[in-house]
Design an enzyme around this catalytic site. Sequence first.
Site, PDB file in Angstrom:
ATOM      1  N   GLU A  24       0.777  -1.092  -0.093  1.00  0.00           N
ATOM      2  CA  GLU A  24      -0.052   0.047   0.031  1.00  0.00           C
ATOM      3  C   GLU A  24       0.845   1.167   0.267  1.00  0.00           C
ATOM      4  O   GLU A  24       0.618   2.075  -0.812  1.00  0.00           O
ATOM      5  CB  GLU A  24      -1.099   0.117   1.158  1.00  0.00           C
ATOM      6  CG  GLU A  24      -2.006  -0.782   1.107  1.00  0.00           C
ATOM      7  CD  GLU A  24      -1.785  -2.450   1.286  1.00  0.00           C
ATOM      8  OE1 GLU A  24      -2.514  -3.216   1.259  1.00  0.00           O
ATOM      9  OE2 GLU A  24      -0.738  -2.743   1.872  1.00  0.00           O
ATOM     10  N   HIS A  77     -11.379  -5.638   8.678  1.00  0.00           N
ATOM     11  CA  HIS A  77     -12.150  -5.418   7.012  1.00  0.00           C
ATOM     12  C   HIS A  77     -13.302  -4.537   7.260  1.00  0.00           C
ATOM     13  O   HIS A  77     -14.389  -4.656   6.743  1.00  0.00           O
ATOM     14  CB  HIS A  77     -12.427  -6.935   6.336  1.00  0.00           C
ATOM     15  CG  HIS A  77     -11.213  -7.456   6.056  1.00  0.00           C
ATOM     16  ND1 HIS A  77     -10.440  -8.383   7.092  1.00  0.00           N
ATOM     17  CD2 HIS A  77     -10.627  -7.859   5.049  1.00  0.00           C
ATOM     18  CE1 HIS A  77      -9.403  -8.814   6.410  1.00  0.00           C
ATOM     19  NE2 HIS A  77      -9.477  -8.623   5.040  1.00  0.00           N
TER      20      HIS A  77
END
Length: 667
Positions: free
Chosen positions: A406, A473
């Site tokens: 990321e 998540h």
Amino acid sequence: MSTHASINNIQYNTQNFDNETLILLYKNLLKPRLIEEKMLILLRQGKISKWFSGIGQEAISVGVTMALNSLEYILPMHRNLGVFTTREIPLYRLFAQWQGKASGFTKGRDRSFHFGTQEYKIIGMISHLGPQLGVADGIALASNLNSENKVTAVFTGEGGTSEGDFHEALNVASVWNLPVMFCVENNGYGLSTPTSEQFKCENIADKGIGYGMESHIIDGNNIIEVYTKVNEIAESMRQMPRPVLLEFKTFRMRGHEEASGTKYVPQELMDAWALKDPVTNFEAFLLNEGILNSDLEKSIKDDILSEINEHLHIAFEEEVITPNETTELNDVYKSFQYQEVKENSEKKEIRFIDAISESLKQSMELHNDLVIMGQDIAEYGGAFKITEGFVELFGKDRVKNTPICESSIVEVGMGLSIAGMKSVVEMQFADFVSSGFNPIVNYLAKSHYRWNQQADVVLRMPCGAGVGAGPFHSQTNEAWFTKTPGLKVVYPAFPYDAKGLLATAINDPNPVLFFEHKGLYRSIRQEVPTDYYTLPFGKASLLREGEQITIISYGAAVHWALETLDNNLNVNADVIDLRTLQPLDTEAIFVSVKKTGKAIIFHEDSLFGGIASDISALIMEHCFEYLDAPVKRVASLETPIPFIKQLEDQYLPKNRFELALKELLDY
């Protein structure tokens, strides 16, 4: 003239050099040394605030810069003065930069070499060091996509190779065959930490093996070797784009910065490297070979010193910066003139997820320079299938699967922006943005304010609970970013808004975090125009009008609020869907609250530190005399998000909103 002369064990092979080039190398090598010597005097006099010395390492900066052409980007560190001088930046601008004057490069907002300049194709570092490596990847990616056959050179130190950004950037560059020259100045110490405590392998160049990357070890104190080898490698990289890892063996003769000193370095090590000084050795070589004589040496030094003194005078005479609050605030973001693209009359009912996909697709068709990147977004179509079929439409050059990195991919987006391109980066889940947090809040957010460089990057953030995905998540973490000046934050609740706002986000040259609630992806449908259209930032949507109370919300909580009102409550309320959180439509909030006298702010994020706190404070500051009750906030529990349904239902504020609403109405 000898072509293989040795001075203090530095072997100079000048076989392919004429005297004019050798003298130019000498001038370029000498100039940063003489500037540094002057700066050290000014530092002691208190006329500059800090100095990171590159004495002993000048040959690397000069040799690399001379080997690249003027249109190829270089991303230096704080010891690479020779990059700036070799690119012939006017000295008064450098001196003004170090004194915080307006004719510098950051308007007094940053110091040292923490700046970039498109005019000279130099992109300076930030103190976190690592992010510039991935930024170089982005610039090199643009070169490949545009078939420019350019090399990008990026510097780091041996200490910086311990950072995760180093691993990510080299890995991405290798996988994508990016023409990045990773220049590692191994000067023995990361501040006071020796290389023996930084890495276990014998040479940093050995790390190239793990990335399938070509690597070389170069004597960083030998200007001829640096220039010759880098020139050969750069020409090869232009013909066959690929990354190359270069380890320059050198030594830092002064402290990490002047205040730190060098007491931690054994004296015999200092003495040994002093004999290998790149400037004095090359000067002695040229004198010995008759290429330089004492008169020419004096003339060159006098010319450089005269230039230094003349430009110092210009910088010292410049007025100090007068603070201007409006100027400061206006420079946080690049100016963006919103262009309305009106919707067409043809509509069809689509899901929230379809609206995102359509907007992306139509923006890709509109912007030929737009690249989208993310994990599994190419053939697989992304974790949520939003980009399914995009590879067939736009090709793998523009729809790029990324490694799991990321941080580096955010930096690649920044590099593409520096090279004049747009990007959309998909965080597979908003939770994972923490792995790319540093370049977002410290590089993207601050670049325009610091040196007028836009960060034309959109970060797509699939977020939110209610789908049984657990602590890693399910977060809705917009508050991490709404407090960071320089970032824009968008959080739509309906397909119509999602499509138009994403189009605007891509048009906007500033960094935008675009939150997409996963729970809405396939559960919310709406009539949406089929063609491309835009919607403005900073304009809330008034979903319902009433007189009793103002309900302020965004994202999934908007739908929870509407469900509650439809649950036979007979409540007459203004319902405001904020749509964008930065910029925030305070006018819509204030107008409504002044009308109703009561306000309840409802969001999915946990309560403390959420944006509801700031909205509540704004209402208290601007609407206090109109209020008939305290401002109420309703949000999720102060816990991580649990997995099992009954715990997740308890965590979320959906079932607590009705009671809070009734209590406020009855106040």
